[in-house]
Design a protein around this motif. Sequence first.
Motif, mmCIF file in Angstrom:
data_model
loop_
_atom_site.group_PDB
_atom_site.id
_atom_site.type_symbol
_atom_site.label_atom_id
_atom_site.label_comp_id
_atom_site.label_asym_id
_atom_site.label_seq_id
_atom_site.Cartn_x
_atom_site.Cartn_y
_atom_site.Cartn_z
ATOM 1 N N ARG A 89 -44.065 59.357 1.211
ATOM 2 C CA ARG A 89 -44.856 59.722 0.035
ATOM 3 C C ARG A 89 -46.336 59.426 0.283
ATOM 4 N N ASN A 90 -46.606 58.339 1.009
ATOM 5 C CA ASN A 90 -47.992 58.002 1.328
ATOM 6 C C ASN A 90 -48.546 58.857 2.453
ATOM 7 N N ALA A 123 -48.881 63.348 -5.863
ATOM 8 C CA ALA A 123 -48.535 62.468 -4.744
ATOM 9 C C ALA A 123 -49.299 61.152 -4.799
ATOM 10 N N PRO A 141 -51.263 58.630 -7.240
ATOM 11 C CA PRO A 141 -51.699 58.289 -8.588
ATOM 12 C C PRO A 141 -53.157 57.835 -8.638
ATOM 13 N N ARG A 142 -53.699 57.407 -7.503
ATOM 14 C CA ARG A 142 -55.095 56.965 -7.509
ATOM 15 C C ARG A 142 -56.050 58.114 -7.800
ATOM 16 N N ARG A 159 -55.402 60.495 -10.004
ATOM 17 C CA ARG A 159 -55.313 60.911 -11.403
ATOM 18 C C ARG A 159 -56.419 60.248 -12.195
#
Lengths: 325, 324
Positions: free
Chosen positions: A243-244, A317, A319-320, A322
């Motif tokens: 995911r990262n 992918a 959240p930072r 958003r």
Amino acid sequence: MNSSYILRRVGYGLVLMLGVVVLNFLLIRLAPGDPAMVIAGEMGGATEEMLESIREEYGLNKPLVVQLGIYVGNVLQGNLGESFFFNQPVASLIAQRIGPTILLVITAQILSILIGVFLGVIAARKPNGVMSGFVSVFATIGYAVPVFWTGIMLIILFASVFPIFPVEGMQSVRLRGADVFTKTLDIAHHLILPAFTLAIIYLAQYARLSRASMLEVLGSDYIRTARAKGAAEKTVLFKHALRNAALPILTVAGLQFGNLISGALLVETVFNWPGMGRLAFDSILRRDYPTIMGVLFFASAMVVVANILTDISYRWADPRLRGKS
Amino acid sequence: MTALLDITDLKVTFNTRYGQVTALDGVSLHVNAGETLGVVGESGCGKSITALATMGLIPMPPGRIAGGSIRLAGEELVGASPARMRAMRGADIAMIFQEPMTSLNPVFTVGDQIAEAIMLHQKVSADRAFKDAVALLDRVGIPSPADRARDYPHQLSGGMRQRVMIAMAVSCRPKVLIADEPTTALDVTVQAQIFDLLNEIQRDFGAAIVLITHDMGAISEMADRVAVMYAGRIIEEATADDVLDFPQHPYARGLIDCIPALGREEHALKEIPGVVPPLHLLGAGCAFAERCEHANDRCRQEKPLLVNHDHHPAACHAVEEGRI
């Protein structure tokens, strides 16, 4: 995910499309050659009066800026003009062909991402292992080999040596009256070779990229935390790390989409796939301006949409991202 | 009484470009239930390697456990199957890391990350695990825990993130909690809060704590016993008070002399000259000899053993010979 962000992105996309329309028009007109000659040529020998009347009929004798204005005005009303060659509205020509192209491009994109990322993750597990070496070699080959050559080789291999896939077209003629399920299977069967041909070059890139991205992520502190929790290795790889590692992959996937469409042009030609690529190819040879511009318009629209989707998936992918625009 | 965590003669080697180096050279440690053991030493002395070896998290290769034993409640961990180690990690033995800013996964909410730790070891529903995670966040002193559980790590401060790490580590009530420099990256005021929290957690959960640090202040606040490490070996071990008040080994004395004291007139802080030698350059003698004002020929040729002297065990020829 806030909808105002999505709306704003779509707004930018529309403005961008308008720019694309203007640029397409000017680029085509900069190319040498006289469409009136081409149109006349299709009808047999042409006198100067005939050419003049063709120019009059198609508005080719008006100043360029006026022609541009008319074209943009028409596009805004959903009218992409008439094909010089087919004497049909460009929009309906494209409508018949855009489906197969989208099917081909999206299947190739999904194949290349799924297989490429999977190979990359496996390779990253053991950066000095056999799989890692295989991915590197495969990636270099996949990237270096021209897509039409791959296509021809696959045709020879899977249509002549092992005849398990159809060589060309999208549907079998003899299934004309068959039910939907049989037809779908038939299309899928036809789709495999062209989609895989188109996917190979990008698949190799995704494999390399995800290997590098995963290797970087696997050295992170939070991966150690996941292991310290007692997570199994496959959870660590596919949940915590992938995911990262997905961000650079998404970026490239968005950027590659345009290349994928131009690659589809060649693949459609090799496999006689009834898509927009063939139409573009033929229209360029025929100097069929309205059709070329129409195809470019839709190709650009697909790229713009792909980029909007990329931006949105970015925020899914990571959240930072958003809450920032 | 046998110790809860009992490390005996642990040897860990790494293959590096300088050849094979010995990162841990016969480390023996033990911690009893409910006790806090402080492990102190400079960066690179092997503190973190000891912790990672205990967790079974040494990357192999290049690392290798070349010998010795690690027993948790009587069960041997060296050579245990990967599946068995996974089952124990996070459940019986848990760890808090130095860097709260980077130790949490940035793409999952903190509540989910704690809930995951719970679900890995307990058969509970995702709902139940998340509720437990919220309760744990409350327990570690995070205000409005139900809201914070839905936050991502980047939305929390460093101190909050370390509290989250602690909540995650204690989520399955581990018998042993290893805290690897848990406050190094935090503000001084936050450090004190984290130590208070660890003390409370220990009282509530009855865990043994291994506190790895180079901060003697943290030792005096937290530790019951202290092991001083240097270049992959334990060079002194005793109760915290003994080590702080009567350090034996010149290195331990140096560490304690480095603590600035209130009311003492000082122009410059004391320091230990030099740095920990690279592991591949360690010779036959005492690893500290090059930096030691008491070193003689014997120190440079023969490794001192950890043996009992006047007060407590220290590995130093000078102490043994009564020269200091």
